[in-house]
Design a protein around this motif. Sequence first.
Motif, PDB file in Angstrom:
ATOM      1  N   THR A   1      -1.672  -3.340   4.389  1.00  0.00           N
ATOM      2  CA  THR A   1      -1.010  -2.515   5.409  1.00  0.00           C
ATOM      3  C   THR A   1      -0.367  -1.255   4.838  1.00  0.00           C
ATOM      4  OG1 THR A   1       0.963  -3.886   5.204  1.00  0.00           O
ATOM      5  CG2 THR A   1      -0.556  -4.451   6.982  1.00  0.00           C
ATOM      6  N   LYS A   2      -0.281  -1.147   3.496  1.00  0.00           N
ATOM      7  CA  LYS A   2       0.306   0.042   2.868  1.00  0.00           C
ATOM      8  C   LYS A   2      -0.775   0.858   2.183  1.00  0.00           C
ATOM      9  CE  LYS A   2       5.053  -1.223   1.895  1.00  0.00           C
ATOM     10  NZ  LYS A   2       6.026  -1.532   0.842  1.00  0.00           N
ATOM     11  N   ARG A   3      -0.840   2.141   2.530  1.00  0.00           N
ATOM     12  CA  ARG A   3      -1.858   3.034   1.973  1.00  0.00           C
ATOM     13  C   ARG A   3      -1.707   3.195   0.454  1.00  0.00           C
ATOM     14  NH1 ARG A   3      -3.481   8.498   1.368  1.00  0.00           N
ATOM     15  NH2 ARG A   3      -5.475   8.888   2.419  1.00  0.00           N
ATOM     16  N   ALA A   4      -0.458   3.143  -0.033  1.00  0.00           N
ATOM     17  CA  ALA A   4      -0.192   3.330  -1.467  1.00  0.00           C
ATOM     18  C   ALA A   4      -0.831   2.236  -2.324  1.00  0.00           C
ATOM     19  CB  ALA A   4       1.311   3.379  -1.711  1.00  0.00           C
ATOM     20  N   ASN A   5      -1.069   1.050  -1.739  1.00  0.00           N
ATOM     21  CA  ASN A   5      -1.657  -0.066  -2.489  1.00  0.00           C
ATOM     22  C   ASN A   5      -3.173   0.037  -2.608  1.00  0.00           C
ATOM     23  OD1 ASN A   5       0.903  -1.144  -2.608  1.00  0.00           O
ATOM     24  ND2 ASN A   5       0.582  -2.558  -0.912  1.00  0.00           N
ATOM     25  N   ILE A   6      -3.783   0.954  -1.851  1.00  0.00           N
ATOM     26  CA  ILE A   6      -5.242   1.012  -1.772  1.00  0.00           C
ATOM     27  C   ILE A   6      -5.761   2.284  -2.449  1.00  0.00           C
ATOM     28  CG2 ILE A   6      -7.203   1.094  -0.180  1.00  0.00           C
ATOM     29  CD1 ILE A   6      -5.275  -0.393   1.802  1.00  0.00           C
ATOM     30  N   LYS A   7      -6.690   2.100  -3.373  1.00  0.00           N
ATOM     31  CA  LYS A   7      -7.284   3.226  -4.101  1.00  0.00           C
ATOM     32  C   LYS A   7      -8.808   3.050  -4.089  1.00  0.00           C
ATOM     33  CE  LYS A   7      -3.273   4.485  -6.409  1.00  0.00           C
ATOM     34  NZ  LYS A   7      -2.399   4.082  -5.342  1.00  0.00           N
ATOM     35  N   PRO A   8      -9.546   4.154  -4.078  1.00  0.00           N
ATOM     36  CA  PRO A   8     -11.008   4.030  -4.195  1.00  0.00           C
ATOM     37  C   PRO A   8     -11.379   3.278  -5.472  1.00  0.00           C
ATOM     38  CG  PRO A   8     -10.401   6.250  -3.545  1.00  0.00           C
ATOM     39  CD  PRO A   8      -9.118   5.535  -3.891  1.00  0.00           C
ATOM     40  N   GLY A   9     -12.339   2.376  -5.359  1.00  0.00           N
ATOM     41  CA  GLY A   9     -12.800   1.611  -6.514  1.00  0.00           C
ATOM     42  C   GLY A   9     -12.256   0.199  -6.593  1.00  0.00           C
ATOM     43  N   ILE A  10     -11.250  -0.139  -5.757  1.00  0.00           N
ATOM     44  CA  ILE A  10     -10.726  -1.510  -5.807  1.00  0.00           C
ATOM     45  C   ILE A  10     -11.496  -2.416  -4.854  1.00  0.00           C
ATOM     46  CG2 ILE A  10      -8.414  -0.757  -6.498  1.00  0.00           C
ATOM     47  CD1 ILE A  10      -7.474  -1.565  -3.658  1.00  0.00           C
ATOM     48  N   LYS A  11     -11.467  -3.706  -5.136  1.00  0.00           N
ATOM     49  CA  LYS A  11     -12.183  -4.697  -4.329  1.00  0.00           C
ATOM     50  C   LYS A  11     -11.245  -5.201  -3.225  1.00  0.00           C
ATOM     51  CE  LYS A  11     -15.388  -8.252  -5.545  1.00  0.00           C
ATOM     52  NZ  LYS A  11     -15.704  -9.352  -6.459  1.00  0.00           N
TER      53      LYS A  11
ATOM     54  N   LEU B   1      -9.679   6.058   5.150  1.00  0.00           N
ATOM     55  CA  LEU B   1      -9.806   6.820   6.394  1.00  0.00           C
ATOM     56  C   LEU B   1      -8.489   6.969   7.156  1.00  0.00           C
ATOM     57  CD1 LEU B   1     -13.150   5.212   7.593  1.00  0.00           C
ATOM     58  CD2 LEU B   1     -12.848   7.351   6.365  1.00  0.00           C
ATOM     59  N   THR B   2      -7.509   6.091   6.901  1.00  0.00           N
ATOM     60  CA  THR B   2      -6.209   6.180   7.576  1.00  0.00           C
ATOM     61  C   THR B   2      -5.336   7.191   6.842  1.00  0.00           C
ATOM     62  OG1 THR B   2      -6.328   3.879   8.281  1.00  0.00           O
ATOM     63  CG2 THR B   2      -4.150   4.873   8.266  1.00  0.00           C
ATOM     64  N   ASN B   3      -4.742   8.133   7.595  1.00  0.00           N
ATOM     65  CA  ASN B   3      -3.887   9.156   6.991  1.00  0.00           C
ATOM     66  C   ASN B   3      -2.437   8.719   6.853  1.00  0.00           C
ATOM     67  OD1 ASN B   3      -5.893  11.113   6.597  1.00  0.00           O
ATOM     68  ND2 ASN B   3      -5.785  11.716   8.734  1.00  0.00           N
ATOM     69  N   SER B   4      -1.964   7.834   7.746  1.00  0.00           N
ATOM     70  CA  SER B   4      -0.554   7.433   7.702  1.00  0.00           C
ATOM     71  C   SER B   4      -0.277   6.507   6.517  1.00  0.00           C
ATOM     72  CB  SER B   4      -0.149   6.764   9.013  1.00  0.00           C
ATOM     73  OG  SER B   4      -0.921   5.609   9.229  1.00  0.00           O
ATOM     74  N   ALA B   5       0.993   6.418   6.119  1.00  0.00           N
ATOM     75  CA  ALA B   5       1.398   5.621   4.949  1.00  0.00           C
ATOM     76  C   ALA B   5       1.218   4.131   5.175  1.00  0.00           C
ATOM     77  CB  ALA B   5       2.839   5.933   4.589  1.00  0.00           C
ATOM     78  N   THR B   6       1.403   3.676   6.422  1.00  0.00           N
ATOM     79  CA  THR B   6       1.227   2.256   6.741  1.00  0.00           C
ATOM     80  C   THR B   6       0.513   2.125   8.076  1.00  0.00           C
ATOM     81  OG1 THR B   6       3.311   2.066   7.932  1.00  0.00           O
ATOM     82  CG2 THR B   6       3.376   1.583   5.576  1.00  0.00           C
ATOM     83  N   HIS B   7      -0.067   0.950   8.299  1.00  0.00           N
ATOM     84  CA  HIS B   7      -0.667   0.634   9.603  1.00  0.00           C
ATOM     85  C   HIS B   7      -0.539  -0.864   9.806  1.00  0.00           C
ATOM     86  CE1 HIS B   7      -3.479   0.107  12.866  1.00  0.00           C
ATOM     87  NE2 HIS B   7      -3.440   1.419  13.052  1.00  0.00           N
ATOM     88  N   PRO B   8      -0.002  -1.301  10.962  1.00  0.00           N
ATOM     89  CA  PRO B   8       0.252  -2.728  11.166  1.00  0.00           C
ATOM     90  C   PRO B   8      -0.993  -3.614  11.113  1.00  0.00           C
ATOM     91  CG  PRO B   8       0.588  -1.497  13.204  1.00  0.00           C
ATOM     92  CD  PRO B   8       0.408  -0.497  12.105  1.00  0.00           C
ATOM     93  N   HIS B   9      -2.161  -3.080  11.436  1.00  0.00           N
ATOM     94  CA  HIS B   9      -3.396  -3.880  11.434  1.00  0.00           C
ATOM     95  C   HIS B   9      -4.211  -3.704  10.162  1.00  0.00           C
ATOM     96  CE1 HIS B   9      -2.524  -4.906  15.519  1.00  0.00           C
ATOM     97  NE2 HIS B   9      -2.525  -3.639  15.881  1.00  0.00           N
TER      98      HIS B   9
END
Length: 65
Positions: A4-14, A37-45
Amino acid sequence: MPGTKRANIKPGIKVKVVQKQDQRSGKLTEGIVSTILTNSATHPHGIKVRLESGIVGRVKEIMSN
């Protein structure tokens, strides 16, 4: 780890994502993140990503960093 947090997700991770058509069943698809694809820092889903296979879905689980 939930996706749910964009900061935890980087290209190349599984990750495991749920595709739009699988939201009711909750079926997860595993793959490697190619684009966030999501621009916001977090998304509940979950943060929406495109996998290297071309599948688009919301991250439900992060497998590795």
